[in-house]
Design an enzyme around this catalytic site. Sequence first.
Site, PDB file in Angstrom:
ATOM      1  N   LYS A 114      -1.550  -0.430 -12.174  1.00 56.65           N
ATOM      2  CA  LYS A 114      -2.630  -0.589 -11.197  1.00 56.65           C
ATOM      3  C   LYS A 114      -3.085   0.791 -10.727  1.00 56.65           C
ATOM      4  O   LYS A 114      -4.272   1.047 -10.536  1.00 56.65           O
ATOM      5  CB  LYS A 114      -2.143  -1.445 -10.005  1.00 56.65           C
ATOM      6  CG  LYS A 114      -3.206  -1.659  -8.929  1.00 56.65           C
ATOM      7  CD  LYS A 114      -2.722  -2.521  -7.771  1.00 56.65           C
ATOM      8  CE  LYS A 114      -3.768  -2.588  -6.657  1.00 56.65           C
ATOM      9  NZ  LYS A 114      -3.323  -3.284  -5.454  1.00 56.65           N
ATOM     10  N   ASP A 154      -8.196   2.235   4.488  1.00 60.34           N
ATOM     11  CA  ASP A 154      -8.817   0.943   4.725  1.00 60.34           C
ATOM     12  C   ASP A 154      -9.440   0.487   3.406  1.00 60.34           C
ATOM     13  O   ASP A 154     -10.101   1.280   2.726  1.00 60.34           O
ATOM     14  CB  ASP A 154      -9.890   1.065   5.819  1.00 60.34           C
ATOM     15  CG  ASP A 154     -10.167  -0.289   6.437  1.00 60.34           C
ATOM     16  OD1 ASP A 154      -9.195  -0.977   6.794  1.00 60.34           O
ATOM     17  OD2 ASP A 154     -11.345  -0.680   6.522  1.00 60.34           O
ATOM     18  N   LYS A 182       0.845  -1.198   0.000  1.00 61.65           N
ATOM     19  CA  LYS A 182       0.000   0.000   0.000  1.00 61.65           C
ATOM     20  C   LYS A 182       0.875   1.240   0.000  1.00 61.65           C
ATOM     21  O   LYS A 182       0.617   2.197  -0.704  1.00 61.65           O
ATOM     22  CB  LYS A 182      -0.850   0.047   1.283  1.00 61.65           C
ATOM     23  CG  LYS A 182      -2.071  -0.789   1.312  1.00 61.65           C
ATOM     24  CD  LYS A 182      -2.813  -0.384   2.584  1.00 61.65           C
ATOM     25  CE  LYS A 182      -4.071  -1.129   2.821  1.00 61.65           C
ATOM     26  NZ  LYS A 182      -4.776  -0.617   4.012  1.00 61.65           N
ATOM     27  N   ASP A 235      -5.142  -9.317  -5.317  1.00 64.03           N
ATOM     28  CA  ASP A 235      -4.771  -8.876  -6.673  1.00 64.03           C
ATOM     29  C   ASP A 235      -4.743 -10.014  -7.705  1.00 64.03           C
ATOM     30  O   ASP A 235      -5.180  -9.817  -8.835  1.00 64.03           O
ATOM     31  CB  ASP A 235      -3.408  -8.161  -6.658  1.00 64.03           C
ATOM     32  CG  ASP A 235      -3.526  -6.708  -6.221  1.00 64.03           C
ATOM     33  OD1 ASP A 235      -4.644  -6.173  -6.210  1.00 64.03           O
ATOM     34  OD2 ASP A 235      -2.486  -6.105  -5.882  1.00 64.03           O
TER      35      ASP A 235
HETATM   36  P1  ITT Z   1      -3.261  -1.658   7.125  1.00 58.72           P
HETATM   37  O1  ITT Z   1      -2.174  -1.788   8.136  1.00 58.72           O
HETATM   38  O2  ITT Z   1      -3.117  -0.411   6.278  1.00 58.72           O
HETATM   39  O3  ITT Z   1      -4.660  -1.776   7.709  1.00 58.72           O
HETATM   40  P2  ITT Z   1      -3.908  -4.155   5.759  1.00 58.72           P
HETATM   41  O4  ITT Z   1      -3.109  -5.028   4.858  1.00 58.72           O
HETATM   42  O5  ITT Z   1      -4.432  -4.737   7.031  1.00 58.72           O
HETATM   43  O6  ITT Z   1      -3.028  -2.850   6.077  1.00 58.72           O
HETATM   44  P3  ITT Z   1      -6.633  -3.441   4.917  1.00 58.72           P
HETATM   45  O7  ITT Z   1      -7.186  -3.823   6.237  1.00 58.72           O
HETATM   46  O8  ITT Z   1      -7.018  -2.117   4.346  1.00 58.72           O
HETATM   47  O9  ITT Z   1      -5.042  -3.508   4.895  1.00 58.72           O
HETATM   48  O10 ITT Z   1      -7.002  -4.477   3.781  1.00 58.72           O
HETATM   49  C1  ITT Z   1      -7.629  -5.669   4.028  1.00 58.72           C
HETATM   50  C2  ITT Z   1      -7.151  -6.733   3.099  1.00 58.72           C
HETATM   51  O11 ITT Z   1      -7.793  -6.537   1.831  1.00 58.72           O
HETATM   52  C3  ITT Z   1      -5.668  -6.721   2.798  1.00 58.72           C
HETATM   53  O12 ITT Z   1      -4.935  -7.426   3.742  1.00 58.72           O
HETATM   54  C4  ITT Z   1      -5.642  -7.403   1.442  1.00 58.72           C
HETATM   55  O13 ITT Z   1      -5.683  -8.787   1.630  1.00 58.72           O
HETATM   56  C5  ITT Z   1      -6.926  -6.906   0.805  1.00 58.72           C
HETATM   57  N1  ITT Z   1      -6.660  -5.746  -0.046  1.00 58.72           N
HETATM   58  C6  ITT Z   1      -6.783  -4.427   0.261  1.00 58.72           C
HETATM   59  N2  ITT Z   1      -6.427  -3.663  -0.772  1.00 58.72           N
HETATM   60  C7  ITT Z   1      -6.045  -4.501  -1.746  1.00 58.72           C
HETATM   61  C8  ITT Z   1      -5.535  -4.332  -3.044  1.00 58.72           C
HETATM   62  O14 ITT Z   1      -5.307  -3.144  -3.562  1.00 58.72           O
HETATM   63  N3  ITT Z   1      -5.261  -5.414  -3.758  1.00 58.72           N
HETATM   64  C9  ITT Z   1      -5.470  -6.655  -3.259  1.00 58.72           C
HETATM   65  N4  ITT Z   1      -5.924  -6.912  -2.044  1.00 58.72           N
HETATM   66  C10 ITT Z   1      -6.213  -5.839  -1.284  1.00 58.72           C
END
Ligand code: ITT
Length: 187
Positions: A165, A65, A12, A144
């Site tokens: 992307k 998020d 991210k 992804d």
């Molecule tokens: P934070 O510390 O920023 O919360 P995180 O990985 O836990 O990081 P999120 O809770 O926002 O992030 O995301 C939840 C899940 O959704 C993340 O672990 C991925 O598996 C999936 N996800 C989020 N954005 C994605 C993306 O752009 N491409 C693929 N999977 C994604």
Amino acid sequence: MALTFVTSNQHKFQEVSELAVKRGIEVVHYKWRYVEIQADDLEEIARASAKEVSAQLKCPCFVEDAGLFVMALKGFPGPYSNYVFRTLGNSGILKLMSGVNNRDAEFRSAVGYCEPGGEPMVFVGRVEGEIAEQVRGQGGFGFDPIFIPREGDGRTFAEMPVSEKNLFSHRARAVDRFLNWFIELKR
Ligand code: ITT
């Protein structure tokens, strides 16, 4: 200009930092797996996290998020994407979708920004697409390899470099809205 992005997710950070650099903003990565509230709404989670994190760090910062919403599964895993990815993973989602014709899905993103003691601002973005029949691609992260964006050419997000992307992802859209607002604010 610099902004602090609080996230435990290196992918991210890379995506967001590429977008910000193009706008002349440096993004500093504060790596932290902060505790999120549980809610059905990404905006509510981003708002609460931004307020909490900026209060604890005592500096202006933003969080993001995101989640995958699969239409045939009534929006699952949505705000529970992190847990579902760690437990079921991509193969689990593909199993749930086995024999399902409607493969429509979307990624949603909510960016929350807050200054200590202030009220958080939230910016959202989404991208429509469909769930692939099998995992494809080595790039990206999370879901992804099983997500094919409708605006693309049939490749999954994991088959694209970050720069591609970022042309139409949920995160890029939310971050662009945030940066437009932030740049205007700081003028
Ligand atoms: P934070 O510390 O920023 O919360 P995180 O990985 O836990 O990081 P999120 O809770 O926002 O992030 O995301 C939840 C899940 O959704 C993340 O672990 C991925 O598996 C999936 N996800 C989020 N954005 C994605 C993306 O752009 N491409 C693929 N999977 C994604």
